[in-house]
Design a protein around this motif. Sequence first.
Motif, PDB file in Angstrom:
ATOM      1  N   PRO A  47       8.454  -4.181 -11.954  1.00 29.73           N
ATOM      2  CA  PRO A  47       8.953  -3.253 -10.930  1.00 29.73           C
ATOM      3  C   PRO A  47       8.288  -1.885 -10.985  1.00 29.73           C
ATOM      4  CG  PRO A  47      10.775  -4.437 -11.939  1.00 29.73           C
ATOM      5  CD  PRO A  47       9.561  -4.797 -12.720  1.00 29.73           C
ATOM      6  N   GLU A  48       8.026  -1.372 -12.198  1.00 28.13           N
ATOM      7  CA  GLU A  48       7.429  -0.048 -12.303  1.00 28.13           C
ATOM      8  C   GLU A  48       5.983  -0.029 -11.793  1.00 28.13           C
ATOM      9  OE1 GLU A  48       7.092  -1.988 -16.441  1.00 28.13           O
ATOM     10  OE2 GLU A  48       8.538  -1.874 -14.781  1.00 28.13           O
ATOM     11  N   VAL A  49       5.301  -1.176 -11.879  1.00 24.05           N
ATOM     12  CA  VAL A  49       3.940  -1.269 -11.349  1.00 24.05           C
ATOM     13  C   VAL A  49       3.976  -1.308  -9.826  1.00 24.05           C
ATOM     14  CG1 VAL A  49       1.887  -2.743 -11.204  1.00 24.05           C
ATOM     15  CG2 VAL A  49       2.978  -2.325 -13.423  1.00 24.05           C
ATOM     16  N   ARG A  50       4.892  -2.090  -9.269  1.00 21.31           N
ATOM     17  CA  ARG A  50       5.046  -2.138  -7.810  1.00 21.31           C
ATOM     18  C   ARG A  50       5.379  -0.749  -7.262  1.00 21.31           C
ATOM     19  NH1 ARG A  50       6.288  -7.539  -5.498  1.00 21.31           N
ATOM     20  NH2 ARG A  50       7.087  -6.352  -3.726  1.00 21.31           N
ATOM     21  N   GLU A  51       6.287  -0.059  -7.924  1.00 22.25           N
ATOM     22  CA  GLU A  51       6.684   1.267  -7.453  1.00 22.25           C
ATOM     23  C   GLU A  51       5.529   2.260  -7.584  1.00 22.25           C
ATOM     24  OE1 GLU A  51      10.059   2.095  -9.850  1.00 22.25           O
ATOM     25  OE2 GLU A  51      11.288   0.497  -8.961  1.00 22.25           O
ATOM     26  N   GLY A  52       4.791   2.166  -8.691  1.00 23.64           N
ATOM     27  CA  GLY A  52       3.648   3.049  -8.878  1.00 23.64           C
ATOM     28  C   GLY A  52       2.574   2.813  -7.837  1.00 23.64           C
ATOM     29  N   LEU A  53       2.314   1.549  -7.516  1.00 22.55           N
ATOM     30  CA  LEU A  53       1.330   1.232  -6.490  1.00 22.55           C
ATOM     31  C   LEU A  53       1.766   1.737  -5.117  1.00 22.55           C
ATOM     32  CD1 LEU A  53       0.168  -2.369  -7.471  1.00 22.55           C
ATOM     33  CD2 LEU A  53      -1.235  -0.298  -7.410  1.00 22.55           C
ATOM     34  N   ARG A  54       3.045   1.666  -4.825  1.00 26.43           N
ATOM     35  CA  ARG A  54       3.522   2.173  -3.542  1.00 26.43           C
ATOM     36  C   ARG A  54       3.303   3.679  -3.450  1.00 26.43           C
ATOM     37  NH1 ARG A  54       2.528   1.341   0.407  1.00 26.43           N
ATOM     38  NH2 ARG A  54       2.924  -0.838  -0.085  1.00 26.43           N
ATOM     39  N   ARG A  55       3.601   4.401  -4.531  1.00 31.76           N
ATOM     40  CA  ARG A  55       3.349   5.841  -4.528  1.00 31.76           C
ATOM     41  C   ARG A  55       1.853   6.122  -4.397  1.00 31.76           C
ATOM     42  NH1 ARG A  55       7.735   5.699  -8.372  1.00 31.76           N
ATOM     43  NH2 ARG A  55       6.282   5.383 -10.097  1.00 31.76           N
ATOM     44  N   TYR A  56       1.049   5.332  -5.079  1.00 33.83           N
ATOM     45  CA  TYR A  56      -0.414   5.496  -5.019  1.00 33.83           C
ATOM     46  C   TYR A  56      -0.924   5.296  -3.602  1.00 33.83           C
ATOM     47  CZ  TYR A  56      -5.339   4.546  -6.205  1.00 33.83           C
ATOM     48  OH  TYR A  56      -6.708   4.563  -6.276  1.00 33.83           O
ATOM     49  N   MET A  57      -0.509   4.227  -2.953  1.00 32.95           N
ATOM     50  CA  MET A  57      -0.966   3.927  -1.597  1.00 32.95           C
ATOM     51  C   MET A  57      -0.517   5.014  -0.625  1.00 32.95           C
ATOM     52  SD  MET A  57      -2.667   1.013  -1.778  1.00 32.95           S
ATOM     53  CE  MET A  57      -2.608   0.206  -0.175  1.00 32.95           C
ATOM     54  N   ASP A  58       0.721   5.471  -0.775  1.00 37.72           N
ATOM     55  CA  ASP A  58       1.230   6.524   0.099  1.00 37.72           C
ATOM     56  C   ASP A  58       0.448   7.817  -0.095  1.00 37.72           C
ATOM     57  OD1 ASP A  58       3.105   4.792   1.091  1.00 37.72           O
ATOM     58  OD2 ASP A  58       4.771   5.572  -0.108  1.00 37.72           O
ATOM     59  N   ASP A  59       0.069   8.109  -1.323  1.00 37.01           N
ATOM     60  CA  ASP A  59      -0.668   9.339  -1.608  1.00 37.01           C
ATOM     61  C   ASP A  59      -1.996   9.370  -0.864  1.00 37.01           C
ATOM     62  OD1 ASP A  59      -2.349  11.332  -3.070  1.00 37.01           O
ATOM     63  OD2 ASP A  59      -0.597  11.471  -4.359  1.00 37.01           O
ATOM     64  N   PHE A  60      -2.680   8.225  -0.802  1.00 38.64           N
ATOM     65  CA  PHE A  60      -3.975   8.146  -0.124  1.00 38.64           C
ATOM     66  C   PHE A  60      -3.847   7.817   1.366  1.00 38.64           C
ATOM     67  CE2 PHE A  60      -5.893   7.389  -4.409  1.00 38.64           C
ATOM     68  CZ  PHE A  60      -6.854   8.385  -4.350  1.00 38.64           C
ATOM     69  N   GLY A  61      -2.669   7.415   1.822  1.00 36.41           N
ATOM     70  CA  GLY A  61      -2.511   7.007   3.210  1.00 36.41           C
ATOM     71  C   GLY A  61      -3.151   5.662   3.487  1.00 36.41           C
ATOM     72  N   LEU A  62      -3.113   4.760   2.509  1.00 37.30           N
ATOM     73  CA  LEU A  62      -3.714   3.436   2.637  1.00 37.30           C
ATOM     74  C   LEU A  62      -2.665   2.399   3.022  1.00 37.30           C
ATOM     75  CD1 LEU A  62      -5.940   3.408  -0.582  1.00 37.30           C
ATOM     76  CD2 LEU A  62      -6.741   3.705   1.780  1.00 37.30           C
ATOM     77  N   THR A  63      -3.068   1.473   3.881  1.00 38.97           N
ATOM     78  CA  THR A  63      -2.220   0.333   4.240  1.00 38.97           C
ATOM     79  C   THR A  63      -2.602  -0.894   3.434  1.00 38.97           C
ATOM     80  OG1 THR A  63      -2.006   1.172   6.486  1.00 38.97           O
ATOM     81  CG2 THR A  63      -1.489  -1.155   6.148  1.00 38.97           C
ATOM     82  N   TYR A  64      -3.903  -0.991   3.090  1.00 33.55           N
ATOM     83  CA  TYR A  64      -4.409  -2.141   2.334  1.00 33.55           C
ATOM     84  C   TYR A  64      -5.125  -1.655   1.080  1.00 33.55           C
ATOM     85  CZ  TYR A  64      -7.333  -5.902   0.709  1.00 33.55           C
ATOM     86  OH  TYR A  64      -7.930  -6.821  -0.110  1.00 33.55           O
ATOM     87  N   GLY A  65      -5.013  -2.417  -0.002  1.00 34.22           N
ATOM     88  CA  GLY A  65      -5.770  -2.128  -1.211  1.00 34.22           C
ATOM     89  C   GLY A  65      -5.793  -3.335  -2.126  1.00 34.22           C
ATOM     90  N   ALA A  66      -6.862  -3.445  -2.931  1.00 31.52           N
ATOM     91  CA  ALA A  66      -6.987  -4.499  -3.941  1.00 31.52           C
ATOM     92  C   ALA A  66      -7.031  -3.820  -5.304  1.00 31.52           C
ATOM     93  CB  ALA A  66      -8.242  -5.331  -3.705  1.00 31.52           C
ATOM     94  N   ALA A  67      -5.940  -3.929  -6.056  1.00 33.99           N
ATOM     95  CA  ALA A  67      -5.798  -3.227  -7.336  1.00 33.99           C
ATOM     96  C   ALA A  67      -6.112  -4.164  -8.486  1.00 33.99           C
ATOM     97  CB  ALA A  67      -4.381  -2.670  -7.471  1.00 33.99           C
ATOM     98  N   ASP A  68      -6.793  -3.626  -9.505  1.00 40.87           N
ATOM     99  CA  ASP A  68      -7.123  -4.406 -10.691  1.00 40.87           C
ATOM    100  C   ASP A  68      -6.427  -3.812 -11.910  1.00 40.87           C
ATOM    101  OD1 ASP A  68      -8.795  -6.256  -9.389  1.00 40.87           O
ATOM    102  OD2 ASP A  68     -10.477  -4.846  -9.447  1.00 40.87           O
ATOM    103  N   PHE A  69      -5.854  -4.698 -12.725  1.00 40.51           N
ATOM    104  CA  PHE A  69      -5.120  -4.300 -13.922  1.00 40.51           C
ATOM    105  C   PHE A  69      -5.546  -5.144 -15.117  1.00 40.51           C
ATOM    106  CE2 PHE A  69      -2.351  -2.806 -10.579  1.00 40.51           C
ATOM    107  CZ  PHE A  69      -1.709  -1.687 -11.092  1.00 40.51           C
TER     108      PHE A  69
END
Length: 326
Positions: free
Chosen positions: A261-283
């Motif tokens: 859950p903390e990764v999903r929430e962090g990614l949502r904040r990350y995407m919102d910060d950049f104004g992105l609708t799509y992204g491919a994240a690597d972990f």
Amino acid sequence: MTGHAARKAVLVLTNTEDGTADPVIHHLQEREVPVVRMDPGDFPATMKIEASLGSEAWTGSIHDTFRGVDLASVRSVYYRRPSQFTLTDGMSGPEQRWAYREARMGFGGVLLALDRPWINRPAAMSAAEYKPVQLTTAVRSGLAVPRTLITNVPENAVDWATAQPGPVIYKPLGGAFHVEESKTHIVYANQIEDLETLRDPSLSLTAHCFQQWVDKDHEARVIIVGSDVFAVAIRTASEAAYIDWRSDYASHEYEVVEPPPEVREGLRRYMDDFGLTYGAADFVISPDGTWTFLEVNPNGEWGWLAEDCDLPIGESIAALLEKGSR
């Protein structure tokens, strides 16, 4: 859908060889949504623009020999992998640079003025491609990141790498592909075996990125499409792919997983910060289950994972594009 809204089309901007756009177009057609696929790289050789500024927006059309789109009829834009503008042979160097700039500012500017949903807006993608900005944004978003150094000072690189508790890897900052003498080379992440090699004076010629090696069980690619998240664990069976999974796709094993859950929430904040609708994240996923952020490619590939893991990524992108601006 009926009336004017039914005629609004999704504009797909990509090159003719981009197979990743094909399933999205297929799903839009299944939904009976009009689609116009064009490559801006055809401008100005075989593509024309006719646009005039009205009271609030640009009106007119973009068209080539086979297809065209009315600017007022665009509901959304899927910006994938357009090629470079095709300029007329015979221009001098200064003429080509001037013509290219004018094409970018004029043709590109009219497209960017479309007040429609984009996946993704080029300006947002451009800002999100800088790895140093990615890493600071990830930290602000609550995601774990590796210790990282960017330098062109050999002594700084040696001192930093020596102080790390474990191995250090080198990663290209601007992507894996490098063209030299008309040949394309791929520069993968690689582990620094002998730290003394970092004293090479040639390191001073440009910026280099070094990261602490994160204890790794496997990696994962997480595809974000709006509010949808699709995560796939990538396990490898070769030494090269263990360092960088892109180096040996044949060694991969895939498993659909659920990010913490903390990764999903962090990614949502990350995407919102950049104004992105799509992204491919690597972990990187460590043996203790910790997820460590590496990067988010705002235009990263997803097609092979959707096919191998039967994930509805194409449908998810199509649904957002269909919603668009009706």
